[in-house]
Design an enzyme around this catalytic site. Structure first.
Site, PDB file in Angstrom:
ATOM      1  N   ARG A 116      12.258  12.842   3.157  1.00 46.51           N
ATOM      2  CA  ARG A 116      12.444  14.206   2.955  1.00 46.51           C
ATOM      3  C   ARG A 116      12.451  15.285   3.989  1.00 46.51           C
ATOM      4  NH1 ARG A 116       8.400  16.040   0.724  1.00 46.51           N
ATOM      5  NH2 ARG A 116       7.207  14.096   0.824  1.00 46.51           N
ATOM      6  N   TYR A 166      19.306  11.008   1.332  1.00 47.18           N
ATOM      7  CA  TYR A 166      17.978  10.401   0.851  1.00 47.18           C
ATOM      8  C   TYR A 166      17.400  10.792  -0.338  1.00 47.18           C
ATOM      9  CZ  TYR A 166      13.261   9.188   1.105  1.00 47.18           C
ATOM     10  OH  TYR A 166      12.110   8.823   0.626  1.00 47.18           O
ATOM     11  N   GLY A 167      16.715   9.759  -0.883  1.00 44.20           N
ATOM     12  CA  GLY A 167      16.066  10.206  -1.875  1.00 44.20           C
ATOM     13  C   GLY A 167      15.582  11.635  -2.552  1.00 44.20           C
ATOM     14  N   GLY A 168      14.467  12.083  -2.044  1.00 45.20           N
ATOM     15  CA  GLY A 168      14.044  13.338  -2.588  1.00 45.20           C
ATOM     16  C   GLY A 168      14.779  14.455  -2.287  1.00 45.20           C
ATOM     17  N   LYS A 196      12.379  15.360  -7.269  1.00 48.65           N
ATOM     18  CA  LYS A 196      11.603  16.522  -6.848  1.00 48.65           C
ATOM     19  C   LYS A 196      12.031  17.849  -6.861  1.00 48.65           C
ATOM     20  CE  LYS A 196       8.280  13.676  -5.541  1.00 48.65           C
ATOM     21  NZ  LYS A 196       8.264  12.615  -4.762  1.00 48.65           N
ATOM     22  N   HIS A 232       2.851  16.254  -9.724  1.00 47.85           N
ATOM     23  CA  HIS A 232       3.198  15.135  -8.818  1.00 47.85           C
ATOM     24  C   HIS A 232       2.016  14.034  -9.091  1.00 47.85           C
ATOM     25  CE1 HIS A 232       3.978  13.379  -4.469  1.00 47.85           C
ATOM     26  NE2 HIS A 232       4.640  12.739  -5.294  1.00 47.85           N
ATOM     27  N   SER A 277       2.227  11.857  -1.402  1.00 41.15           N
ATOM     28  CA  SER A 277       3.398  11.014  -1.017  1.00 41.15           C
ATOM     29  C   SER A 277       2.681   9.691  -0.244  1.00 41.15           C
ATOM     30  CB  SER A 277       4.680  11.679  -0.498  1.00 41.15           C
ATOM     31  OG  SER A 277       5.048  12.760  -0.980  1.00 41.15           O
ATOM     32  N   ALA A 278       3.157   8.633  -0.695  1.00 41.75           N
ATOM     33  CA  ALA A 278       2.675   7.416  -0.079  1.00 41.75           C
ATOM     34  C   ALA A 278       1.044   7.336   0.025  1.00 41.75           C
ATOM     35  CB  ALA A 278       3.531   7.508   1.480  1.00 41.75           C
ATOM     36  N   CYS A 279       0.492   7.685  -0.952  1.00 43.07           N
ATOM     37  CA  CYS A 279      -0.779   7.674  -0.908  1.00 43.07           C
ATOM     38  C   CYS A 279      -1.502   6.794  -2.285  1.00 43.07           C
ATOM     39  CB  CYS A 279      -1.543   8.983  -0.901  1.00 43.07           C
ATOM     40  SG  CYS A 279      -1.350   9.806   0.553  1.00 43.07           S
ATOM     41  N   GLY A 280      -0.561   5.954  -2.935  1.00 37.65           N
ATOM     42  CA  GLY A 280      -1.117   5.154  -3.800  1.00 37.65           C
ATOM     43  C   GLY A 280      -0.765   5.379  -5.349  1.00 37.65           C
ATOM     44  N   LYS A 281       0.017   6.246  -5.877  1.00 39.08           N
ATOM     45  CA  LYS A 281       0.425   6.357  -7.069  1.00 39.08           C
ATOM     46  C   LYS A 281       0.898   5.215  -7.823  1.00 39.08           C
ATOM     47  CE  LYS A 281       2.631  10.288  -6.494  1.00 39.08           C
ATOM     48  NZ  LYS A 281       2.610  10.247  -4.965  1.00 39.08           N
ATOM     49  N   THR A 282       2.154   4.923  -7.054  1.00 34.22           N
ATOM     50  CA  THR A 282       2.941   3.710  -7.785  1.00 34.22           C
ATOM     51  C   THR A 282       1.907   2.357  -7.707  1.00 34.22           C
ATOM     52  OG1 THR A 282       4.949   4.396  -6.594  1.00 34.22           O
ATOM     53  CG2 THR A 282       4.835   2.134  -7.250  1.00 34.22           C
ATOM     54  N   ASP A 312       5.166   8.911 -10.585  1.00 32.76           N
ATOM     55  CA  ASP A 312       5.387   9.746  -9.628  1.00 32.76           C
ATOM     56  C   ASP A 312       5.306  11.351  -9.977  1.00 32.76           C
ATOM     57  OD1 ASP A 312       5.871  10.317  -6.698  1.00 32.76           O
ATOM     58  OD2 ASP A 312       7.870  11.205  -7.423  1.00 32.76           O
ATOM     59  N   ASN A 368       9.339   4.516   5.712  1.00 34.97           N
ATOM     60  CA  ASN A 368       9.652   5.003   4.301  1.00 34.97           C
ATOM     61  C   ASN A 368      10.679   4.401   3.469  1.00 34.97           C
ATOM     62  OD1 ASN A 368       9.286   6.893   2.313  1.00 34.97           O
ATOM     63  ND2 ASN A 368      10.935   8.009   3.071  1.00 34.97           N
ATOM     64  N   ARG A 404      12.473   2.089   0.803  1.00 29.01           N
ATOM     65  CA  ARG A 404      11.899   2.237  -0.710  1.00 29.01           C
ATOM     66  C   ARG A 404      12.904   1.363  -1.493  1.00 29.01           C
ATOM     67  NH1 ARG A 404       8.621   6.827  -2.412  1.00 29.01           N
ATOM     68  NH2 ARG A 404       7.941   7.754  -0.337  1.00 29.01           N
ATOM     69  N   ARG A 407      -5.583  10.602   1.505  1.00 26.72           N
ATOM     70  CA  ARG A 407      -6.059   9.663   2.345  1.00 26.72           C
ATOM     71  C   ARG A 407      -6.804  10.432   3.326  1.00 26.72           C
ATOM     72  NH1 ARG A 407      -2.664   5.181   4.069  1.00 26.72           N
ATOM     73  NH2 ARG A 407      -0.939   5.119   2.402  1.00 26.72           N
TER      74      ARG A 407
HETATM   75  P1  GTP Z   1       5.374   8.200  -3.137  1.00 24.34           P
HETATM   76  O1  GTP Z   1       6.362   7.405  -3.853  1.00 24.34           O
HETATM   77  O2  GTP Z   1       5.821   8.573  -1.816  1.00 24.34           O
HETATM   78  O3  GTP Z   1       5.102   9.609  -3.934  1.00 24.34           O
HETATM   79  O4  GTP Z   1       4.068   7.284  -2.804  1.00 24.34           O
HETATM   80  P2  GTP Z   1       3.005   6.677  -3.782  1.00 24.34           P
HETATM   81  O5  GTP Z   1       1.705   7.814  -4.049  1.00 24.34           O
HETATM   82  O6  GTP Z   1       3.433   6.152  -4.932  1.00 24.34           O
HETATM   83  O7  GTP Z   1       2.155   5.710  -2.961  1.00 24.34           O
HETATM   84  P3  GTP Z   1       2.423   3.911  -3.110  1.00 24.34           P
HETATM   85  O8  GTP Z   1       1.680   3.527  -4.365  1.00 24.34           O
HETATM   86  O9  GTP Z   1       3.843   3.676  -3.021  1.00 24.34           O
HETATM   87  O10 GTP Z   1       1.553   3.616  -1.757  1.00 24.34           O
HETATM   88  C1  GTP Z   1       1.969   3.913  -0.467  1.00 24.34           C
HETATM   89  C2  GTP Z   1       1.374   3.040   0.471  1.00 24.34           C
HETATM   90  O11 GTP Z   1      -0.134   3.052   0.509  1.00 24.34           O
HETATM   91  C3  GTP Z   1       1.825   1.531   0.445  1.00 24.34           C
HETATM   92  O12 GTP Z   1       1.911   0.965   1.423  1.00 24.34           O
HETATM   93  C4  GTP Z   1       0.481   0.916  -0.206  1.00 24.34           C
HETATM   94  O13 GTP Z   1       0.570  -0.547  -0.088  1.00 24.34           O
HETATM   95  C5  GTP Z   1      -0.462   1.664   0.073  1.00 24.34           C
HETATM   96  N1  GTP Z   1      -1.745   1.715  -0.936  1.00 24.34           N
HETATM   97  C6  GTP Z   1      -1.630   2.195  -2.078  1.00 24.34           C
HETATM   98  N2  GTP Z   1      -2.829   1.935  -2.754  1.00 24.34           N
HETATM   99  C7  GTP Z   1      -3.920   1.482  -1.838  1.00 24.34           C
HETATM  100  C8  GTP Z   1      -5.056   1.355  -1.743  1.00 24.34           C
HETATM  101  O14 GTP Z   1      -5.806   1.327  -2.979  1.00 24.34           O
HETATM  102  N3  GTP Z   1      -5.703   0.851  -0.581  1.00 24.34           N
HETATM  103  C9  GTP Z   1      -4.910   1.113   0.623  1.00 24.34           C
HETATM  104  N4  GTP Z   1      -5.616   0.543   1.587  1.00 24.34           N
HETATM  105  N5  GTP Z   1      -3.322   1.053   0.455  1.00 24.34           N
HETATM  106  C10 GTP Z   1      -2.842   1.346  -0.333  1.00 24.34           C
HETATM  107  C1  SPV Z   2       7.559  11.304  -2.211  1.00 21.37           C
HETATM  108  O1  SPV Z   2       8.067  11.467  -1.051  1.00 21.37           O
HETATM  109  O2  SPV Z   2       6.463  11.786  -2.791  1.00 21.37           O
HETATM  110  C2  SPV Z   2       8.568  10.363  -3.034  1.00 21.37           C
HETATM  111  C3  SPV Z   2       9.945   9.819  -2.632  1.00 21.37           C
HETATM  112  O3  SPV Z   2       8.277   9.987  -4.317  1.00 21.37           O
HETATM  113  S1  SPV Z   2      10.979  11.086  -2.856  1.00 21.37           S
HETATM  114  O4  SPV Z   2      11.969  10.979  -3.802  1.00 21.37           O
HETATM  115  O5  SPV Z   2      11.824  11.279  -1.491  1.00 21.37           O
HETATM  116  O6  SPV Z   2      10.512  12.601  -2.782  1.00 21.37           O
HETATM  117 MN    MN Z   3       6.170  11.000  -4.715  1.00 23.61          MN
END
Ligand code: GTP
Ligand code: SPV
Ligand code: MN
Length: 582
Positions: free
Chosen positions: A70, A198-200, A207, A227, A249-254, A278, A365, A367, A398
């Site tokens: 994004r 790209y995605g978002g 988003k 979010h 983003s990328a802090c563990g939701k999935t 998400d 990043n 996906r 984080r």
């Molecule tokens: P977006 O799709 O960007 O919104 O991200 P998200 O919040 O869904 O994050 P996602 O679950 O994909 O995790 C992002 C990264 O963090 C990945 O590389 C995971 O492996 C890592 N991660 C997720 N949960 C944990 C955890 O509990 N501990 C640690 N150390 N890393 C984690």
């Molecule tokens: C994020 O960045 O929070 C995502 C990926 O979930 S995107 O669709 O690019 O927004």
């Molecule tokens: Mn997201």
């Protein structure tokens, strides 16, 4: 095919006369349509076939190397009144933005196909769902929207019934970062995106619609567009409680949305039910509780770090009918990314022979896109038109230091304060520096379609009308020790923290009152079955001096949103400072 809804037909005509495509294709969402789009993309090189023996119907897309995340600095909210967008958004006057975009879209689809994608965010039958139409010149966008949303004929039928829909116009353009804009016109219920695939930036239902436009609408209609992931946690007594969690983003939701209970939880009967990973739309119910739907129908998840150890449910759904974007491949053409396993990749995300000198093999990043019903922990409740009742809301980020593993807010206003004060280290999900701590209120910094001061006021408003509001918690899986290693094992083990949260919701466990909030007692987080004892003393510590410093930072952060910061948040700031100063 076309439409009997004049408004939609007229809009499609006017877009076509500006962009001048060779052809117009109305998307039905059928399997045949998808197969023909995929074939076209295999011919054009937009998709590459992955190993069809190990990964049937899985494809790789390599995006332009300058178009991998994004672009927050090129994302605008264009309201008539500049203050309505707030300091949390880039702003441009609607007239100026339209003039700029009209010029970019002029003739941009010449010789290409223009796709019209009717979509529904949320279950087709839900009163909470919202409709949209995305016009795009990217077949990759169509294929992704098919996995991520309820797209095609059923959505079009509802659009024609209701007549109201969000208009999204997208073109990949020249993929020139200097000619790239993601524009939002909340007052017109429209989105215009140019210059990114790209995605978002390009999947406008996600988003752009489900957060930026929807948050703006939600404010006037009395609900919240967030979010957040949504998950049901079933305890051994068979009681399921639903949790919504906002992490940046990328802090563990999935990962949290589809965690697998560790032993001894699994054998005791704990189960996890995935609703969404998400985005979450929250509506006050007649019974005084808050109900959540997931407006999406698929995942667009971070690949790196996904493995059989960290997230087996994700791996289980990635072996067929998935699109991979910017991952590496092995010598037998299977998708690969960092920390997946010990294999050495053959080609990196740019398609070059893998050389560690060039950095990671998969883009940080990179996906995967996959339909939600492929997830082993998927629950049909995800289709419930009424949504699921939420017992706990969790904010997290984080933070290498300060923020404890888990803390409970004393009430809704305190929880709103914790959300508004959230900070987190930046990640590769957006272009820019990674690892810098920034304030990211409710994980909505890049996604709130209006002024944060008004948004916090709206949060307080929604909460005050709930007879049974969810409890609010804050978590941090990312605390580090002196060597920079994560102290908490994370992933599936996060259920240990959810257990405490569930028990607090049920009134089954005591908490330790601290000046900043309620924390677990020393034995409140079970460590039974863990291979090594994590340093819970550090994870559950509250250092008064450090917190006073944090409050100074929070005060500065809130200051930027004055004079619109609600008094209730400033009251909590004062209250916490008084307590800590004693
Ligand atoms: P977006 O799709 O960007 O919104 O991200 P998200 O919040 O869904 O994050 P996602 O679950 O994909 O995790 C992002 C990264 O963090 C990945 O590389 C995971 O492996 C890592 N991660 C997720 N949960 C944990 C955890 O509990 N501990 C640690 N150390 N890393 C984690
Ligand atoms: C994020 O960045 O929070 C995502 C990926 O979930 S995107 O669709 O690019 O927004
Ligand atoms: Mn997201």
């Amino acid at each position: 095919m076309s439409t009997k809804l004049t408004e939609l037909a007229d809009w499609v005509d006017s877009v076509a006369s500006r962009t001048r495509p060779a052809e117009i294709h109305w998307c039905t969402g059928s399997a045949e349509e998808n197969a023909s789009l995929v074939n076209g993309m295999l011919d054009s090189g937009d998709l590459l076939e992955l190993n069809q023996a190990t990964h049937p119907e899985c494809y790789l897309h390599r995006s332009d190397p300058d178009d991998v995340a994004r672009v927050e600095h090129l994302t605008f909210v264009c309201t008539r009144d500049r203050d309505a967008a707030g300091p949390n958004n880039n702003w441009m006057a609607p007239d100026e933005a339209h003039a700029l975009m009209d010029e970019l879209f002029e003739g941009c689809m010449e010789g290409r196909t223009m796709y019209v994608i009717p979509y529904c965010m949320g279950p087709i039958e839900s009163p909470f769902s919202r409709l949209g139409v995305e016009i795009t010149d990217s077949a990759y966008v169509v294929a992704n929207m098919r996995l991520m949303t309820r797209m095609g004929s059923e959505a079009l039928a509802r659009i024609e019934r209701e007549g109201r829909f969000v208009r999204g116009l997208h073109s990949t353009g020249e993929l020139d970062p200097d000619q790239r804009y993601i524009m939002h016109f909340p007052e017109e219920l429209s989105i215009q995106s140019y210059g990114s695939g790209y995605g978002g930036n390009a999947l406008l239902g996600k988003k752009c619609h489900a957060l930026r436009i929807a948050s703006y609408q939600a404010r006037t209609e009395g609900w919240l567009a967030e979010h957040m992931m949504i998950v049901g946690i079933e305890n051994p007594q068979g009681e399921t409680r639903y949790v919504a969690a906002a992490f940046p983003s990328a802090c563990g939701k999935t990962n949290l949305a589809m965690l697998i209970p560790p032993e001894p939880y699994r054998s005791a009967g704990w189960k996890v039910h995935t609703i969404g990973d998400d985005i979450c739309w929250l509506h006050p119910g007649k019974d005084g509780r808050l109900y959540a739907i997931n407006p999406e129908a698929g995942f667009f998840g971070v690949a790196p770090g996904t493995s059989n150890k960290t997230n087996p449910n994700a791996l289980a759904m990635l072996d067929r009918e998935a699109i991979f974007t910017n991952v590496a491949v092995t010598d037998d053409n299977q998708p690969w990314w960092e920390d997946l396993d010990d294999r050495v990749p053959a080609l990196d995300w740019k398609g070059r022979p893998y050389d560690p000198e060039n950095g990671p093999a998969a883009h940080p990043n990179s996906r995967f896109t996959v339909s939600i019903d492929r997830c082993p922990s998927y629950t049909g409740e995800s289709e419930n038109p009424a949504g699921v009742p939420i017992d706990a809301i969790i904010f997290g980020g984080r933070r290498a230091a300060l923020a404890p593993l888990v803390m409970e807010a004393e009430d809704w206003a305190h929880g709103t304060f914790l959300g508004a004060a959230m900070a987190s280290e930046t990640t590769a999900a957006a272009t820019g520096k990674v690892g810098v701590v920034r304030r990211d209120p409710m994980a909505m910094k890049p996604f709130c379609g209006y002024h944060f001061g008004d948004y916090w006021g709206h949060w307080l408003d929604v909460g005050s009308k709930l007879e049974h509001p969810p409890k609010i918690f804050q978590v941090n899986w990312f605390r580090r020790d002196g060597d920079g290693k994560f102290i908490w094992p994370g992933f599936g083990e996060n259920l240990r923290v959810l257990e405490w949260i569930m028990k607090r919701c049920a009134g089954e466990v005591e908490a330790r009152e601290t000046p900043v909030g309620n924390l677990p007692e020393r034995n409140g987080i079970s460590t039974a079955g863990l291979s090594s004892e994590p340093d819970l003393d550090t994870l559950l510590s509250v250092d008064g001096r450090e917190w006073l410093g944090e409050l100074d930072e929070i005060e500065k952060h809130l200051e930027a949103f004055q004079p619109r910061v609600p008094d209730a948040l400033l009251d909590w700031l004062r209250k916490l400072r008084d307590r800590l100063s004693k």
